[in-house]
Design a protein around this motif. Structure first.
Motif, PDB file in Angstrom:
ATOM      1  N   TYR A  91       0.916  -1.310  -0.046  1.00 14.69           N
ATOM      2  CA  TYR A  91      -0.007   0.034  -0.033  1.00 14.69           C
ATOM      3  C   TYR A  91       0.882   1.278   0.055  1.00 14.69           C
ATOM      4  O   TYR A  91       0.609   2.162  -0.656  1.00 14.69           O
ATOM      5  CB  TYR A  91      -0.914  -0.099   1.135  1.00 14.69           C
ATOM      6  CG  TYR A  91      -1.733   1.164   1.231  1.00 14.69           C
ATOM      7  CD1 TYR A  91      -2.900   1.441   0.648  1.00 14.69           C
ATOM      8  CD2 TYR A  91      -1.385   2.320   2.118  1.00 14.69           C
ATOM      9  CE1 TYR A  91      -3.472   2.567   0.534  1.00 14.69           C
ATOM     10  CE2 TYR A  91      -1.932   3.371   2.327  1.00 14.69           C
ATOM     11  CZ  TYR A  91      -3.246   3.590   1.525  1.00 14.69           C
ATOM     12  OH  TYR A  91      -3.831   4.768   1.576  1.00 14.69           O
ATOM     13  N   ALA A  92       1.827   1.328   0.967  1.00 14.90           N
ATOM     14  CA  ALA A  92       2.663   2.403   0.832  1.00 14.90           C
ATOM     15  C   ALA A  92       3.513   2.655  -0.447  1.00 14.90           C
ATOM     16  O   ALA A  92       3.569   3.910  -1.079  1.00 14.90           O
ATOM     17  CB  ALA A  92       3.811   2.366   1.883  1.00 14.90           C
ATOM     18  N   ALA A  93       3.860   1.614  -1.000  1.00 19.22           N
ATOM     19  CA  ALA A  93       4.650   1.477  -2.291  1.00 19.22           C
ATOM     20  C   ALA A  93       3.884   2.197  -3.398  1.00 19.22           C
ATOM     21  O   ALA A  93       4.074   3.174  -4.107  1.00 19.22           O
ATOM     22  CB  ALA A  93       5.234   0.085  -3.044  1.00 19.22           C
ATOM     23  N   VAL A  94       2.412   1.664  -3.512  1.00 20.46           N
ATOM     24  CA  VAL A  94       1.569   2.298  -4.498  1.00 20.46           C
ATOM     25  C   VAL A  94       1.218   3.665  -4.286  1.00 20.46           C
ATOM     26  O   VAL A  94       1.020   4.413  -5.181  1.00 20.46           O
ATOM     27  CB  VAL A  94       0.079   1.376  -4.413  1.00 20.46           C
ATOM     28  CG1 VAL A  94      -1.156   2.052  -5.331  1.00 20.46           C
ATOM     29  CG2 VAL A  94       0.429  -0.103  -4.857  1.00 20.46           C
ATOM     30  N   ARG A  95       1.109   4.203  -3.047  1.00 23.14           N
ATOM     31  CA  ARG A  95       0.543   5.255  -2.533  1.00 23.14           C
ATOM     32  C   ARG A  95       1.973   6.357  -2.971  1.00 23.14           C
ATOM     33  O   ARG A  95       1.480   7.595  -3.593  1.00 23.14           O
ATOM     34  CB  ARG A  95       0.162   5.667  -1.210  1.00 23.14           C
ATOM     35  CG  ARG A  95      -0.909   4.822  -0.912  1.00 23.14           C
ATOM     36  CD  ARG A  95      -2.212   5.562  -1.422  1.00 23.14           C
ATOM     37  NE  ARG A  95      -2.260   7.164  -0.763  1.00 23.14           N
ATOM     38  CZ  ARG A  95      -3.085   8.041  -1.261  1.00 23.14           C
ATOM     39  NH1 ARG A  95      -4.003   7.764  -2.309  1.00 23.14           N
ATOM     40  NH2 ARG A  95      -2.846   9.133  -0.593  1.00 23.14           N
ATOM     41  N   LEU A  96       3.064   5.934  -2.742  1.00 28.25           N
ATOM     42  CA  LEU A  96       4.270   6.904  -3.034  1.00 28.25           C
ATOM     43  C   LEU A  96       4.404   6.902  -4.757  1.00 28.25           C
ATOM     44  O   LEU A  96       5.306   7.598  -5.233  1.00 28.25           O
ATOM     45  CB  LEU A  96       5.341   6.217  -2.578  1.00 28.25           C
ATOM     46  CG  LEU A  96       5.332   6.727  -0.851  1.00 28.25           C
ATOM     47  CD1 LEU A  96       6.503   5.964  -0.135  1.00 28.25           C
ATOM     48  CD2 LEU A  96       5.329   8.024  -0.403  1.00 28.25           C
ATOM     49  N   ASN A  97       4.171   5.612  -5.415  1.00 30.47           N
ATOM     50  CA  ASN A  97       4.508   5.656  -6.700  1.00 30.47           C
ATOM     51  C   ASN A  97       3.268   6.282  -7.553  1.00 30.47           C
ATOM     52  O   ASN A  97       3.016   5.451  -8.741  1.00 30.47           O
ATOM     53  CB  ASN A  97       4.695   4.246  -7.264  1.00 30.47           C
ATOM     54  CG  ASN A  97       5.635   4.143  -8.448  1.00 30.47           C
ATOM     55  OD1 ASN A  97       5.969   5.070  -9.106  1.00 30.47           O
ATOM     56  ND2 ASN A  97       5.353   3.037  -8.863  1.00 30.47           N
ATOM     57  N   HIS A  98       2.954   7.500  -7.540  1.00 26.62           N
ATOM     58  CA  HIS A  98       2.003   8.073  -8.256  1.00 26.62           C
ATOM     59  C   HIS A  98       2.392   9.030  -9.113  1.00 26.62           C
ATOM     60  O   HIS A  98       3.444   9.741  -8.487  1.00 26.62           O
ATOM     61  CB  HIS A  98       0.772   8.469  -7.411  1.00 26.62           C
ATOM     62  CG  HIS A  98       0.906   9.709  -6.444  1.00 26.62           C
ATOM     63  ND1 HIS A  98       1.830   9.496  -5.349  1.00 26.62           N
ATOM     64  CD2 HIS A  98       0.939  11.057  -6.705  1.00 26.62           C
ATOM     65  CE1 HIS A  98       1.807  10.785  -4.783  1.00 26.62           C
ATOM     66  NE2 HIS A  98       1.336  11.414  -5.727  1.00 26.62           N
ATOM     67  N   PRO A  99       1.820   9.384 -10.297  1.00 23.19           N
ATOM     68  CA  PRO A  99       2.389  10.317 -11.215  1.00 23.19           C
ATOM     69  C   PRO A  99       2.203  11.816 -10.393  1.00 23.19           C
ATOM     70  O   PRO A  99       1.139  12.034  -9.679  1.00 23.19           O
ATOM     71  CB  PRO A  99       1.627  10.206 -12.446  1.00 23.19           C
ATOM     72  CG  PRO A  99       0.399   9.266 -12.015  1.00 23.19           C
ATOM     73  CD  PRO A  99       0.633   8.690 -10.991  1.00 23.19           C
ATOM     74  N   VAL A 100       3.052  12.466 -10.661  1.00 21.20           N
ATOM     75  CA  VAL A 100       3.086  14.059 -10.159  1.00 21.20           C
ATOM     76  C   VAL A 100       2.766  14.818 -11.191  1.00 21.20           C
ATOM     77  O   VAL A 100       3.802  14.918 -12.186  1.00 21.20           O
ATOM     78  CB  VAL A 100       4.228  14.370  -9.129  1.00 21.20           C
ATOM     79  CG1 VAL A 100       4.200  15.736  -8.766  1.00 21.20           C
ATOM     80  CG2 VAL A 100       4.353  13.346  -7.967  1.00 21.20           C
ATOM     81  N   LEU A 101       1.741  15.718 -11.475  1.00 25.26           N
ATOM     82  CA  LEU A 101       1.575  16.470 -12.585  1.00 25.26           C
ATOM     83  C   LEU A 101       1.792  17.851 -11.951  1.00 25.26           C
ATOM     84  O   LEU A 101       1.428  18.396 -10.849  1.00 25.26           O
ATOM     85  CB  LEU A 101       0.160  16.461 -13.054  1.00 25.26           C
ATOM     86  CG  LEU A 101      -0.484  15.263 -13.678  1.00 25.26           C
ATOM     87  CD1 LEU A 101      -1.919  15.278 -13.765  1.00 25.26           C
ATOM     88  CD2 LEU A 101       0.342  14.574 -14.620  1.00 25.26           C
ATOM     89  N   GLN A 102       2.735  18.592 -12.952  1.00 22.94           N
ATOM     90  CA  GLN A 102       3.061  19.972 -12.603  1.00 22.94           C
ATOM     91  C   GLN A 102       2.553  20.914 -13.784  1.00 22.94           C
ATOM     92  O   GLN A 102       2.364  20.580 -14.971  1.00 22.94           O
ATOM     93  CB  GLN A 102       4.637  20.152 -12.518  1.00 22.94           C
ATOM     94  CG  GLN A 102       5.136  19.132 -11.358  1.00 22.94           C
ATOM     95  CD  GLN A 102       6.723  19.561 -11.423  1.00 22.94           C
ATOM     96  OE1 GLN A 102       7.393  20.187 -12.211  1.00 22.94           O
ATOM     97  NE2 GLN A 102       7.383  18.805 -10.328  1.00 22.94           N
ATOM     98  N   ALA A 103       2.081  22.051 -13.237  1.00 24.79           N
ATOM     99  CA  ALA A 103       1.400  23.101 -13.987  1.00 24.79           C
ATOM    100  C   ALA A 103       2.526  23.737 -14.807  1.00 24.79           C
ATOM    101  O   ALA A 103       3.824  23.728 -14.317  1.00 24.79           O
ATOM    102  CB  ALA A 103       0.671  24.161 -13.124  1.00 24.79           C
TER     103      ALA A 103
END
Length: 77
Positions: free
Chosen positions: A64-76
């Protein structure tokens, strides 16, 4: 990703402030992660600290921790 393991992680807005818990118990994912970070082994956690847990619960917390930390980060732009 093992979907069955992630099904062990539950959310209840009326329990532990809605934080992710293990199998509807009042044991938060963060509780397990903190115990691991303090140096306890998974075996120590399930036999000494939180005997109501199963080894698969520890693995589910890590996944669960790995999945939550491995999400794409979108920047404006």
């Amino acid at each position: 990703m093992n979907k069955q393991l992630l099904e062990r992680i539950t959310f209840n807005p009326n329990q532990c402030g809605g934080k992710p818990c293990i199998r509807n118990m009042r044991i938060r994912v963060t509780d397990v992660i903190e115990l691991l970070a303090s140096g306890l082994t998974a075996e120590q956690i399930v036999t000494e600290e939180l005997p109501e847990l199963e080894p698969e619960d520890i693995t589910a917390c890590l996944l669960y921790a790995a999945v939550r930390l491995n999400h794409p980060v979108l920047q404006a732009a």
